[in-house]
Design an enzyme around this catalytic site. Sequence first.
Site, PDB file in Angstrom:
ATOM      1  N   ARG A  51       0.815  -1.224   0.000  1.00 26.07           N
ATOM      2  CA  ARG A  51       0.000   0.000   0.000  1.00 26.07           C
ATOM      3  C   ARG A  51       0.846   1.271   0.000  1.00 26.07           C
ATOM      4  NH1 ARG A  51      -3.149  -1.323   5.306  1.00 26.07           N
ATOM      5  NH2 ARG A  51      -0.951  -1.732   5.701  1.00 26.07           N
ATOM      6  N   HIS A 240       7.622 -26.998  11.215  1.00 26.41           N
ATOM      7  CA  HIS A 240       9.017 -27.368  10.947  1.00 26.41           C
ATOM      8  C   HIS A 240       9.386 -28.769  11.471  1.00 26.41           C
ATOM      9  CE1 HIS A 240       9.349 -23.338   9.677  1.00 26.41           C
ATOM     10  NE2 HIS A 240       9.503 -22.784  10.861  1.00 26.41           N
TER      11      HIS A 240
HETATM   12  P1  NAP Z   1       5.241  -7.200   7.690  1.00 22.90           P
HETATM   13  O1  NAP Z   1       6.638  -6.761   7.919  1.00 22.90           O
HETATM   14  O2  NAP Z   1       4.164  -6.709   8.591  1.00 22.90           O
HETATM   15  O3  NAP Z   1       4.870  -6.807   6.188  1.00 22.90           O
HETATM   16  C1  NAP Z   1       3.578  -6.897   5.671  1.00 22.90           C
HETATM   17  C2  NAP Z   1       3.583  -6.386   4.259  1.00 22.90           C
HETATM   18  O4  NAP Z   1       2.246  -6.410   3.758  1.00 22.90           O
HETATM   19  C3  NAP Z   1       4.061  -4.951   4.108  1.00 22.90           C
HETATM   20  O5  NAP Z   1       4.780  -4.835   2.897  1.00 22.90           O
HETATM   21  C4  NAP Z   1       2.762  -4.168   4.013  1.00 22.90           C
HETATM   22  O6  NAP Z   1       3.033  -2.980   3.356  1.00 22.90           O
HETATM   23  C5  NAP Z   1       1.917  -5.144   3.203  1.00 22.90           C
HETATM   24  N1  NAP Z   1       0.477  -4.974   3.361  1.00 22.90           N
HETATM   25  C6  NAP Z   1      -0.248  -4.909   4.507  1.00 22.90           C
HETATM   26  N2  NAP Z   1      -1.553  -4.725   4.221  1.00 22.90           N
HETATM   27  C7  NAP Z   1      -1.663  -4.690   2.872  1.00 22.90           C
HETATM   28  C8  NAP Z   1      -2.749  -4.515   1.978  1.00 22.90           C
HETATM   29  N3  NAP Z   1      -3.998  -4.346   2.409  1.00 22.90           N
HETATM   30  N4  NAP Z   1      -2.499  -4.537   0.661  1.00 22.90           N
HETATM   31  C9  NAP Z   1      -1.238  -4.685   0.181  1.00 22.90           C
HETATM   32  N5  NAP Z   1      -0.163  -4.860   0.993  1.00 22.90           N
HETATM   33  C10 NAP Z   1      -0.373  -4.852   2.320  1.00 22.90           C
HETATM   34  O7  NAP Z   1       5.128  -8.798   7.693  1.00 22.90           O
HETATM   35  P2  NAP Z   1       6.273  -9.846   7.332  1.00 22.90           P
HETATM   36  O8  NAP Z   1       7.074 -10.096   8.547  1.00 22.90           O
HETATM   37  O9  NAP Z   1       6.965  -9.431   6.098  1.00 22.90           O
HETATM   38  O10 NAP Z   1       5.429 -11.169   7.094  1.00 22.90           O
HETATM   39  C11 NAP Z   1       4.661 -11.413   5.930  1.00 22.90           C
HETATM   40  C12 NAP Z   1       4.077 -12.818   6.045  1.00 22.90           C
HETATM   41  O11 NAP Z   1       5.134 -13.770   6.119  1.00 22.90           O
HETATM   42  C13 NAP Z   1       3.253 -13.027   7.312  1.00 22.90           C
HETATM   43  O12 NAP Z   1       2.205 -13.926   7.028  1.00 22.90           O
HETATM   44  C14 NAP Z   1       4.237 -13.687   8.267  1.00 22.90           C
HETATM   45  O13 NAP Z   1       3.602 -14.475   9.226  1.00 22.90           O
HETATM   46  C15 NAP Z   1       5.039 -14.532   7.312  1.00 22.90           C
HETATM   47  N6  NAP Z   1       6.397 -14.843   7.773  1.00 22.90           N
HETATM   48  C16 NAP Z   1       7.291 -13.852   8.036  1.00 22.90           C
HETATM   49  C17 NAP Z   1       8.578 -14.192   8.429  1.00 22.90           C
HETATM   50  C18 NAP Z   1       9.618 -13.123   8.690  1.00 22.90           C
HETATM   51  O14 NAP Z   1      10.792 -13.487   8.896  1.00 22.90           O
HETATM   52  N7  NAP Z   1       9.276 -11.847   8.674  1.00 22.90           N
HETATM   53  C19 NAP Z   1       8.952 -15.537   8.570  1.00 22.90           C
HETATM   54  C20 NAP Z   1       8.014 -16.516   8.287  1.00 22.90           C
HETATM   55  C21 NAP Z   1       6.753 -16.167   7.886  1.00 22.90           C
HETATM   56  P3  NAP Z   1       2.076  -1.681   3.434  1.00 22.90           P
HETATM   57  O15 NAP Z   1       1.821  -1.410   4.869  1.00 22.90           O
HETATM   58  O16 NAP Z   1       2.864  -0.640   2.727  1.00 22.90           O
HETATM   59  O17 NAP Z   1       0.857  -2.053   2.687  1.00 22.90           O
END
Ligand code: NAP
Length: 484
Positions: A51, A240
């Site tokens: 977004r 895992h």
């Molecule tokens: P995050 O840092 O909160 O990032 C979320 C992303 O989604 C941001 O780019 C956000 O950007 C975007 N977003 C949120 N609402 C949106 C919408 N309505 N439309 C379009 N984009 C939207 O989360 P994350 O840590 O990257 O994790 C992402 C997923 O991977 C989650 O399901 C998490 O459980 C999983 N995961 C993460 C990790 C890790 O190491 N981080 C590891 C395993 C699994 P904007 O706010 O600009 O929209």
Amino acid sequence: MVSRVIPVEPFDLVIIGGTGDLARRKILPALYQRFVAGQIGKESQIIGAARSEMETESYRSFAAEAIREFTDTDEVKPRKLAAFLKLVSYVTLDAKGEAGWKTLSGMVQENRIRAFYFSVGPSLFGDLAKRLQKYGMAEDDCRIVVEKPFGRDLATAKELNRILARHFDESQIYRIDHYLGKETVQNLMAVRFGNMLFEPLWNSQYVDHIQITVAESVGVGGRGGYYDRAGAMRDMVQNHLMQLFCLIAMEPPAKFEPDSVRDEKLKVIRALEHVKPENIVRGQYDGDGQNPGYRNEVENRDSTTETFVALKAHISNWRWAGTPFYLRTGKRLRDRASEIAVVFKDAPHSIFDEDAGRHHNILTIRLQPNEGIELGVTIKEPGPGGMRLVDVPLDMSFAEVLGPDEADFPDAYERLIMDVIRGNQTLFMRGDEVEAAWAWTDPIIAEWQAAGTEPEPYDPGGSGPEEALFLMHRDGRRWREIKP
Ligand code: NAP
């Protein structure tokens, strides 16, 4: 030994959630590494979408910073990075609204591989799937990648599967468990099924027990909000550890291809017996002088969420009847160390006298750090004395055997993303597998909740609560030391 790189066909990969933590830490650096290795050509496109209002140039700077920070090589070469960034663009897009979708559909090209990485929370999966279809991007040959957590119980996993199935065929859905992308995990299959040596011994007649440990030295850090609602059982065991468990215990698949492998994994999960409360230990880490305890860290004084689980599981099938599998995972333990240890039985009769001691073979598969496989064999202690026996490792550290440059060794995300592009689902979880894993986990969690018991506190920097040691001791066995 330099690994052979086979370039993939040109593709469009859209990272939805392209500004998030996962994109920064894992996805963008993994793509960069594959580009540097020559696996991704200059015709491919990588499109970040989220977004946040941003121009492509700003997103390229964001990507460059992420790559510099999280790429495991000594140096990111400016020319390579600049060439990679030419592949990268950005679109402002809202999963929940119509903004950006038309632009995106104009950017992705027809008649080539298209993959959409859902790097956002699962609550957005339905909106994303619906809009990909509405804007004509969900054709039969496109792929979607979804991250863990895939549900928090059987009901929510089923619901997610149902939502995705409305728009995509199972063959288009890639559920990531990055443990499956590790080199050693695949080597586990190569060692088991590529050698005559092990498979005849791989059963309850010769194996005394199997231990799987995934130990972390860190606490929950910034993930406290999520973690306090999940706990180690949901965050680690259901996915895992379960995946490692399946690979070590499954029957040989007829072929190394996606559904053959996944069918065999599913049979293991379905053959798992319910774990009785006396065969499971939950723990929660305390604080010490340097670090706060779990409850302080998550700012929940009454939290009963477990940060440690140890359990003894049994598989009801011919191969494994009577062989216990001990699983253990936890945070704030002595070291970051993950391994699978296959402990073979003692020789049926010792020809040596008592001084020789008792010995058994252990096959250890180290997942992190220092991926490798080690086989402990018993030999005579050198020297002129009597016949004293000693266990020595036949060590195969991949870094040593396969080349000095660990950077040549692709990270799990690199391999898995390339598998998505190649259309190979072998290392991804199928919907029924995930549901079966929850069906095994749910009753265990429900029993904890009904009993209202608290997890056992444990000191940071050790090997978890004492009760976990007793779980093994009472069977006359012991955990292997947690060490890198
Ligand atoms: P995050 O840092 O909160 O990032 C979320 C992303 O989604 C941001 O780019 C956000 O950007 C975007 N977003 C949120 N609402 C949106 C919408 N309505 N439309 C379009 N984009 C939207 O989360 P994350 O840590 O990257 O994790 C992402 C997923 O991977 C989650 O399901 C998490 O459980 C999983 N995961 C993460 C990790 C890790 O190491 N981080 C590891 C395993 C699994 P904007 O706010 O600009 O929209």
